[in-house]
Design a protein around this motif. Structure first.
Motif, short mmCIF file in Angstrom:
data_model
loop_
_atom_site.label_atom_id
_atom_site.label_comp_id
_atom_site.label_asym_id
_atom_site.label_seq_id
_atom_site.Cartn_x
_atom_site.Cartn_y
_atom_site.Cartn_z
N ARG A 23 6.36 116.91 6.88
CA ARG A 23 7.40 117.90 6.57
C ARG A 23 7.60 118.00 5.05
NH1 ARG A 23 12.44 115.51 9.03
NH2 ARG A 23 11.51 113.67 8.08
N SER A 24 8.62 118.75 4.61
CA SER A 24 8.90 118.87 3.18
C SER A 24 9.43 117.54 2.65
CB SER A 24 9.94 119.96 2.93
OG SER A 24 11.21 119.52 3.38
N PHE A 25 9.35 117.36 1.33
CA PHE A 25 9.82 116.09 0.76
C PHE A 25 11.34 115.92 0.95
CE2 PHE A 25 11.17 113.24 -2.71
CZ PHE A 25 10.43 112.13 -2.33
N LYS A 26 12.06 117.04 0.94
CA LYS A 26 13.51 116.94 1.16
C LYS A 26 13.81 116.40 2.55
CE LYS A 26 17.94 119.32 1.12
NZ LYS A 26 18.39 118.40 2.20
N GLU A 27 13.12 116.95 3.54
CA GLU A 27 13.32 116.48 4.92
C GLU A 27 12.94 115.01 5.04
OE1 GLU A 27 12.43 120.21 7.84
OE2 GLU A 27 10.84 119.72 6.42
N TYR A 28 11.83 114.64 4.41
CA TYR A 28 11.39 113.24 4.43
C TYR A 28 12.46 112.33 3.81
CZ TYR A 28 8.60 109.11 3.03
OH TYR A 28 8.12 107.84 2.82
N SER A 29 13.01 112.77 2.66
CA SER A 29 14.00 111.97 1.94
C SER A 29 15.30 111.80 2.72
CB SER A 29 14.32 112.62 0.59
OG SER A 29 13.14 112.79 -0.15
N ASP A 30 15.62 112.80 3.55
CA ASP A 30 16.85 112.73 4.34
C ASP A 30 16.76 111.73 5.50
OD1 ASP A 30 18.09 114.56 2.74
OD2 ASP A 30 17.73 116.28 4.05
N GLY A 31 15.57 111.28 5.80
CA GLY A 31 15.39 110.30 6.87
C GLY A 31 14.05 110.47 7.56
N HIS A 32 13.31 109.35 7.63
CA HIS A 32 11.97 109.41 8.26
C HIS A 32 11.74 108.16 9.10
CE1 HIS A 32 11.62 107.77 4.10
NE2 HIS A 32 11.00 106.79 4.74
N ILE A 33 10.67 108.17 9.85
CA ILE A 33 10.31 107.03 10.69
C ILE A 33 9.95 105.86 9.78
CG2 ILE A 33 8.62 106.20 12.39
CD1 ILE A 33 8.55 109.12 13.47
N PRO A 34 10.44 104.64 10.08
CA PRO A 34 10.17 103.49 9.21
C PRO A 34 8.68 103.30 8.94
CG PRO A 34 11.83 102.92 10.84
CD PRO A 34 11.33 104.29 11.20
N ALA A 36 6.77 105.36 7.25
CA ALA A 36 6.03 106.61 7.07
C ALA A 36 5.88 106.96 5.60
CB ALA A 36 6.73 107.75 7.81
N VAL A 37 4.70 107.49 5.25
CA VAL A 37 4.49 108.04 3.91
C VAL A 37 4.64 109.56 4.01
CG1 VAL A 37 2.98 106.19 3.12
CG2 VAL A 37 1.97 108.16 4.26
N HIS A 38 4.87 110.20 2.87
CA HIS A 38 5.05 111.66 2.87
C HIS A 38 3.75 112.35 2.50
CE1 HIS A 38 6.24 115.60 1.03
NE2 HIS A 38 6.71 115.68 2.26
N LEU A 39 3.31 113.27 3.33
CA LEU A 39 2.07 114.01 3.05
C LEU A 39 2.29 115.47 3.41
CD1 LEU A 39 -0.98 113.47 2.26
CD2 LEU A 39 -1.44 113.61 4.72
N ASP A 40 2.56 116.29 2.39
CA ASP A 40 2.85 117.71 2.62
C ASP A 40 1.54 118.47 2.82
OD1 ASP A 40 3.63 120.31 2.68
OD2 ASP A 40 4.66 120.31 0.75
N LEU A 41 1.15 118.66 4.06
CA LEU A 41 -0.13 119.33 4.34
C LEU A 41 -0.06 120.83 4.10
CD1 LEU A 41 -1.40 117.42 7.50
CD2 LEU A 41 -2.35 117.35 5.21
N PHE A 42 1.14 121.38 3.99
CA PHE A 42 1.25 122.83 3.75
C PHE A 42 0.74 123.21 2.36
CE2 PHE A 42 4.33 125.48 6.52
CZ PHE A 42 3.26 126.16 7.04
N SER A 43 0.74 122.24 1.45
CA SER A 43 0.27 122.56 0.09
C SER A 43 -1.25 122.56 0.03
CB SER A 43 0.83 121.55 -0.91
OG SER A 43 0.39 120.25 -0.56
N PHE A 44 -1.89 122.26 1.15
CA PHE A 44 -3.35 122.14 1.17
C PHE A 44 -3.97 123.30 1.96
CE2 PHE A 44 -7.30 119.73 2.46
CZ PHE A 44 -7.85 119.71 1.20
N GLU A 120 14.69 105.53 8.25
CA GLU A 120 14.95 104.98 6.92
C GLU A 120 14.90 106.12 5.90
OE1 GLU A 120 11.88 102.08 6.11
OE2 GLU A 120 10.35 103.61 5.79
N THR A 121 15.47 105.89 4.73
CA THR A 121 15.45 106.93 3.68
C THR A 121 14.62 106.50 2.47
OG1 THR A 121 17.54 106.05 2.86
CG2 THR A 121 17.66 107.97 4.30
#
Length: 258
Positions: A23-34, A36-44, A120-121
């Protein structure tokens, strides 16, 4: 290719698990699965499927997967808000590099949260690897392959009806690839964002199991979701048209139907 929330919850501490939040980095920052790393595939995005274009895609994707830390023994789980197009794109990319141990989280983080599972955030860093997978050319298509086989293959358009009939214009040309059948990818999902069961999907994709199918949309994200739905049903010969309408609709020499 599909993992349930219960199954993922039970292996969160597995050292050979990589969880990618697409998802977007904002969504990730608001809470993600313990973990998890952030990988914005939409930018690719990738809309060049000339021979050189595919080679460049292969090289860049290999760098991306090395950054993600993929190695042969790793299980890689992608998720987004629901059983969506971004997580499906991640799974398809790994399958394209012959890494079979990869799954999409069914229902995404929406289902995970609904079940009050841990979040986690704090951001998690990447542990890069030297990834080198084996390209599987049988699950990708470029524009030339479709154009050369347009009367021999089943073409599935995963876009909205408006994009398909040309009333919504997102390229120099509007409409669809000739002979394409329109089944909006949203129909793959239940109201709660999980993938429909095989009976429901089979009614929608009522095609001979030995059909050669190419899926496409605008940028090969929705098409990847349809690819997974078809693979789940046991279709063996399915390709994703990487360039999709973003390429086809902008190549004025290619045929278009409305």
């Amino acid at each position: 290719m599909i993992i349930t929330t219960t199954e993922l919850d039970s292996i969160l501490n597995n050292p050979n698990l990589i969880i990618a939040d697409t998802r977007s980095f904002k969504e990730y920052s608001d809470g993600h699965i313990p973990g998890a790393v952030h990988l914005d595939l939409f930018s690719f995005h990738w809309i060049d499927t000339t021979k050189q274009g595919i080679e460049n895609f292969n090289n860049q994707t290999q760098h991306l997967l090395s950054f993600l830390g993929v190695t042969p023994e790793k299980k890689v789980v992608f998720y987004d808000s629901v059983s969506g197009m971004l997580s499906a794109r991640g799974v398809w990319i790994l399958m394209y590099f012959s890494h079979q141990n990869t799954s999409m989280l069914d229902g995404g983080i929406t289902k995970w949260k609904k079940e009050n599972r841990p979040l986690e955030t704090k951001p998690n860093g990447f542990k890069p690897s030297k990834f080198s997978g084996k390209i599987n050319p049988k699950i990708i298509s470029g524009f030339e392959y479709i154009n050369d086989n347009i009367d021999k293959i089943t073409i599935l358009d995963a876009r909205s009806p408006g994009e398909y009939d040309g009333s919504i214009i997102r390229a120099a040309q509007s409409g669809h690839i000739p002979n394409a059948i329109n089944i909006d990818w949203n129909k793959n999902l239940n109201e709660d964002g999980t993938l429909k069961n095989d009976d429901e999907l089979s009614q929608m994709y009522n095609l001979p199991k030995d059909s050669e199918i190419v899926t496409y949309c605008q940028g090969a994200y929705r098409a990847a979701n349809t690819f997974l739905a078809l693979k789940k049903l046991g279709f063996k010969n399915v390709r994703v048209y990487l360039g999709s309408w973003g390429e086809w609709g902008n190549r004025l020499e290619l045929p278009v139907e409305k």
